[in-house]
Structures are given as structure tokens and as C-alpha cells.
Enzyme design. Sequence first.
Site, PDB file in Angstrom:
ATOM      1  N   ASP A  84       0.841  -1.205   0.000  1.00  0.00           N
ATOM      2  CA  ASP A  84       0.000   0.000   0.000  1.00  0.00           C
ATOM      3  C   ASP A  84       0.874   1.253   0.000  1.00  0.00           C
ATOM      4  O   ASP A  84       2.088   1.190   0.279  1.00  0.00           O
ATOM      5  CB  ASP A  84      -0.884  -0.046   1.264  1.00  0.00           C
ATOM      6  CG  ASP A  84      -2.175   0.741   1.121  1.00  0.00           C
ATOM      7  OD1 ASP A  84      -2.314   1.522   0.165  1.00  0.00           O
ATOM      8  OD2 ASP A  84      -3.056   0.572   1.998  1.00  0.00           O
ATOM      9  N   ASP A 117     -10.686   2.100  -3.145  1.00  0.00           N
ATOM     10  CA  ASP A 117     -11.212   1.798  -1.806  1.00  0.00           C
ATOM     11  C   ASP A 117     -12.729   1.824  -1.798  1.00  0.00           C
ATOM     12  O   ASP A 117     -13.358   1.456  -0.799  1.00  0.00           O
ATOM     13  CB  ASP A 117     -10.698   2.830  -0.794  1.00  0.00           C
ATOM     14  CG  ASP A 117      -9.304   2.487  -0.310  1.00  0.00           C
ATOM     15  OD1 ASP A 117      -8.850   1.358  -0.563  1.00  0.00           O
ATOM     16  OD2 ASP A 117      -8.666   3.349   0.323  1.00  0.00           O
TER      17      ASP A 117
HETATM   18  C1  DGJ Z   1      -5.824   1.801   1.963  1.00  0.00           C
HETATM   19  C2  DGJ Z   1      -6.181   0.567   1.186  1.00  0.00           C
HETATM   20  O1  DGJ Z   1      -6.629   0.890  -0.079  1.00  0.00           O
HETATM   21  C3  DGJ Z   1      -7.222  -0.212   1.998  1.00  0.00           C
HETATM   22  O2  DGJ Z   1      -7.663  -1.320   1.261  1.00  0.00           O
HETATM   23  C4  DGJ Z   1      -6.605  -0.620   3.290  1.00  0.00           C
HETATM   24  O3  DGJ Z   1      -5.540  -1.495   3.051  1.00  0.00           O
HETATM   25  C5  DGJ Z   1      -6.123   0.601   4.050  1.00  0.00           C
HETATM   26  N1  DGJ Z   1      -5.281   1.428   3.233  1.00  0.00           N
HETATM   27  C6  DGJ Z   1      -5.379   0.201   5.294  1.00  0.00           C
HETATM   28  O4  DGJ Z   1      -4.861   1.275   5.939  1.00  0.00           O
END
Ligand code: DGJ
EC number: 3.2.1.22
Length: 707
Positions: A460, A529
Site C-alpha cells: 500500500d 477503496d
Molecule cells: C488503503 C487501502 O486501499 C485499503 O484497502 C486498506 O488497506 C487501508 N489502506 C489500510 O490502511
Amino acid sequence: MTYDADTGLLLLDTPHTSYSAYVGREDDIPIHTYWGPPITAEDAAYLATSTAERLASQWACFRSAANRHEEYPLDGGLQFGRAALSVEFPGAVRTIEWRLARHEITAGPGHQELALWFEARHQELTVTLYYRVYDDSDVIDRSVVVRNDSTTDAVDVHRLDSAAWVTPEQPRHRMTHLTGRWAAETQVRRTDLTDGHLVLESRRGITSHHANPWFAIDDGTATEESGRVYSATLHWSGSWRMLAQRELDEPAQVLFGWGHEGFGPRRLEPGEVLKTPVSSGLFTADGFGAMSHAWHEYALRHVLPNSGELRPVLFNSWEATGFDVDEAGQRALARQAADLGCELFVLDDGWFGRRSGDQAGLGDWWVNTGRFPRGLKPLIDEVHALGMGFGLWIEPEMVNPDSDLYRAHPEWTYHYAGREPHTMRHQLVLNLARPDVAEWVFGELDALLSANDIQFVKWDMNRPFTDTGWPEQPDRQGRLWLDHVTGVYGVIDALRRKHPGVAFEACSGGGGRVDFGIMARTDQFWPSDNTDALDRRYIQHGFSHLYPARTMSCWVTDLPTFINKRRVPLSYRFHVAMAGVLGIGGDLNAWTAEETEEARRLIAQYKEIRHIVQHGRLHRLGEPGRSASAVQYVTADQKESVVLVYQEAQQYDSNPAPIRLRGLAPEGGYRVDGGAVLSGALLMGHGITPQLTGDYASTLIRLELLA
Ligand code: DGJ
């Protein structure tokens, strides 16, 4: 591909297209002449002569007739547009005149590459333009290498694009591109190029949610099924710029490259070499659908590693438990995920350091013993015993100021001396342009992967760059925008080499890092997300223009969705997520027996059809939001097809109109959902009529060609 040194004629042939240019006799400037359906060498020679005559005959008092026709426009001289290459030499000289020193055509497995070496006539600089064509793709890859041949003087590179793509002179240049923001990535937009510039870019250090590095130009008449389309992308995961320029009656010339305006020059030391990322271009004659097919096939054949494998159905803990992860809770979820049929269990954020929310812990990649007193092993063992692979979330480019790492190494972050750097999500970006920091990151992750039996890593990256100072080495500051990305690539590449059994998911707060550069070293993307199924339809629709379904990770999550509080049926959520690599992201503890049963059935069904979705050809049948639209997938041998049909809102008492399918064998008879047998001709000419009633209605239809 051919290059004739006597005539300066360049002709690239791909299976269904040709691309030609010639190198001007006096100034050695390569001029683009053609990109389209196949032509012969004689045709290309005629175009070179006629184009040269035409440009020479133009009255050129205030213009340079060659501008916008150049294969790679140089700064200075008679260049009045934006240049693809701009170098500042000692004495503040910014102009390059070059001569073609030599050329070379080499062949590799399934491809050929042409290199044209240009030497600056008045400075010690070599510029090499590379063109690559493939036996099995119409995509043309271009890149550029610059070498400072001086043994004494550095030069400053202000701009170094990978390519300039020239599209024909035509009355209209309509550009299709992908825009967005966090939780609303890859939205399709169309706009006409005006006389002037259109710039799409990322200035954030990552690819960005806001613009994706891709464009398509047509004459305003192309549809999904017809029309000539020119498109291009960039294999790069940091800041980038696409600049389309044209003036009255000119072709459109699109410069595509890394970096962004104003990030400061990249100093090239004596003897140093700088190689751009690849920019890939594509001409297709049959509309946006054919364009996407060609991009998908290119991505699967030449970019994505292990593209032939089937991606597993995963469970991810993020929306189920947030930061509140512990051994007992995750083991319980793992048992339920396995019972549903999930094949990979991914522990998301919250397992490390002193992480109890987003304020602390990033950078401390040791297991939080309050939550996992015996380390991750008992969870991993249970996950494996349940027959699933184990995956782990990390965010290696980041540090929270509240962390052991930051307390030990505040100088490892981007910052300006004496100034408080701006935090976003309470975090700062580590300077991965520093080899020692990149090495440390590799060491931490290597240790994690060596100590634990992990099959999947979700990488990430949750904030853009700011405060991009490097106080200890101010003269390297101009290169951090590029070197950070190559630092990230280096770490992932080294991890993949050492741990070949680990697959990677590219994520940056959802779709902030979706591009061909990261695709070359990861196995799938987390596109957004936003897991609301209706919003996802739009995001997935845009995503599919360039990126294949095989790379598109999609989760079924709970209601109401956190993003917009919408509630839609479980079957619709599944059908939307089944259009890519299916995953589950809901809190399974709260699912009813009926929901669990339905999910089990749909996951089993997905496993039966995923080879068609992940490896088949994707057809967009309509657009989301209109009454009843669909995505269809067809295997290469046309024997199997799946259609996912969606009706977001019922209008009046109407039944959905028939949906015409694509890509089937017209003569063949297809059994539809195990029942009636209909000809491919009928299914494509008339269509299928799905039985859908109400809002957020959806269905999955299977077609099998009878022997
Ligand atoms: C952003 C990601 O896109 C989410 O799926 C998740 O992993 C969060 N970060 C965790 O902080």
C-alpha cells in the site's frame, strides 16, 4: 521493421498496423508520416517524399512546418512547441542539433527493436530512440536513453519524455482519458483537443487517483465497435506528464513521459546514462472495444508476470475489522472465509508496531505482540490448515512520526531543513531515493517473508509526496521524483527474485498506483477503496479501457457501504465483483445463514467461470447506469462465454431490451445457461433478453458452444 540508412526511411510493421517516419536529410530530425492499417515500403517511401515536399512548401515565416510532425521534438532551433527533450548545457545553452550516428535492429524472442543513435553536433551528448514491435501485438513500445558523453561537465535534463505520439491531421481530435480521485478512480471522460495544449499529469510522486497515464484519440466518431483510435500509455508509477499539442490544421502530437513541470532538473553527471520508462502506443481500427482487447492482450503477454495463472478468491480483513485485528478474531474470520470457499486470507492493516489506528506504527514492521502474542505463526498455520494461502498488508514507503523508526531516523523522510513537513493521514514519506533507506526496506520485508510462510503481499502507499527536500544532498534533490520510483521497483524486484512464491497486490489508497510500470512487477491491482457496487461499475468500466480483468481485484463488502451508505442486494454485489478477481471484504461474523449460503454458491460459481473472466476477452456491452448493460467475456477459442448483466434502475414496467453479444462464433450453436441452444449469429445479431425486474437486479448467463 526496417530502417534504410540511405533514404532515412523507417517502417515498423505490427500484425495489423504500420508506422512510418523518415529522418530529415539535413537536420536529421525524424518526421512522422503514418500510423494506421498496413502499408508497403513503397507507400512509406511515397509518404516520406510527399510529406517532405509538403512541409517544405509551407510558408514558414512565423512557424516551423515540421513542428507537431516530429517523432521526438528537441528544445531550441525552430521548435516553437513543447519539446520532448530539453537539456541545459554549460553556459545556459538549451538547444540541441543532432546527427544520426548509427542505427541497429535487433531481434529478441517474439519482438524486434530498432535503436537510432543521435549525437549532438555541438555538445557531448548521445540520445538513442528505441522502438520495439512484437510478433503478437499491435502495440509499439518506445523509450529513450540519454548519455552525457562529457568527461568533465554535468548537464541538467529539464525534460526527457519517452515518446512523442503523432496522430493524423483530421478535423476533430477527441481525447478519451481517465480521471478521478480517491474512491472515484478511472472515470471515463471525453474532450476535444483545442488549438493549444492539454496537459494530464500527476505531480504527486505516485501515478495518482486523479489521472491515469493513458489517452485515446479519435476523430469524434469512434464507438465501442467502430472507428480508428490512437492510444498510448506510460509504464511508470511516479509523477508523469502527458501533453497534447496542436495548432491550426496540424496533427496532434502527444508527449508522454515521467516527471512533472517544476520538479527541478535532473542533473546528468559526466558519463552518466538516463533511461526513460517505456511509453506504449497502439492504433486500432475497430473502436474502443478492439482497442481494449489489444491493450489487454499486450498486458497479459508482455507486462504482467505469471499472467497465465488463475488468481485465487481472497478474503481481506480491512472492511471487516479495520485496525482492530488480533489472533482470535482473525482465526475466526479465517474459518468462515474458508467455509465460504475463499482460497487466500489477507491480514490487512493493524498487525504491526504500536498500531491501533492510523496515528502510529508505520515503519515498525515487527508483529504487535499485544494483538498477536505468539507472532503471526499460529494464524498463518491455521490459515494454511484451512487450505488457504496467507497474505499480509504492508506500507513500506511510509513512516508515522509516532514510531520507533522515525524517532531513530527522522532524516529518512522527505523534508526541508528547519521546516515541519506536512503529514497526511498522520504519515510521512520515506526517501526511497536513498539507497540506504531502500536497502533497509528490503531488509525488513525480506525478514518478514523469510520468517513467515506468506503467499501474498498487499503493498500500500497512502499519501502523495510533499516537502520533497533532501537536506543532506541538495544536489540530488532533483532526482528523487524518479529515483524514489526506481527504488520501489528495485525493492519489489529483489523481493520477487528471493521469494518467487509470493504474489503482490499494488495498492495506493485504492487506485493511486495503477499503471503498466507497477503491473510488470505485481500480480493484481486494488483499483479503489470504494467497494460500493454501483460506484464500482463506473470505476471498473473505466479501468477496463486499458487494464485486463485478470488484474482487477474486487471485493464483496457489507451494507451500507462506508463510502455512500448505499444498500444493494448481495447478488448484485457479487455479480459486480465477479467481473474481475473476486474477493470478500465483509465482516463474515455478521452475515446471516442465507447470505452465507448465497455467497458460498456464488463463489463456487465464480470458480467455474473465472478462467473465462480472467483469461477471456472482455466486451463492454453498454455503459453502467443506463438501463441494463453488461460485460461479456469470451474464451480465445470462442467455446465459452459469460455475460454479467446489470440493471441499476427499472424504468416503468419495461423489460430490458435485448443485449447484443459479441465475439462468438456466428455459425456455432451455444447452449444458454444449460437450456436453449441459440446460434452465435442470433446472439450477436439480436441478443439475449435477460429477465430482470426491479432496481439493482443482475444476472450471470453462461454460454457453451456445442461440439
Ligand atoms: C488503503 C487501502 O486501499 C485499503 O484497502 C486498506 O488497506 C487501508 N489502506 C489500510 O490502511
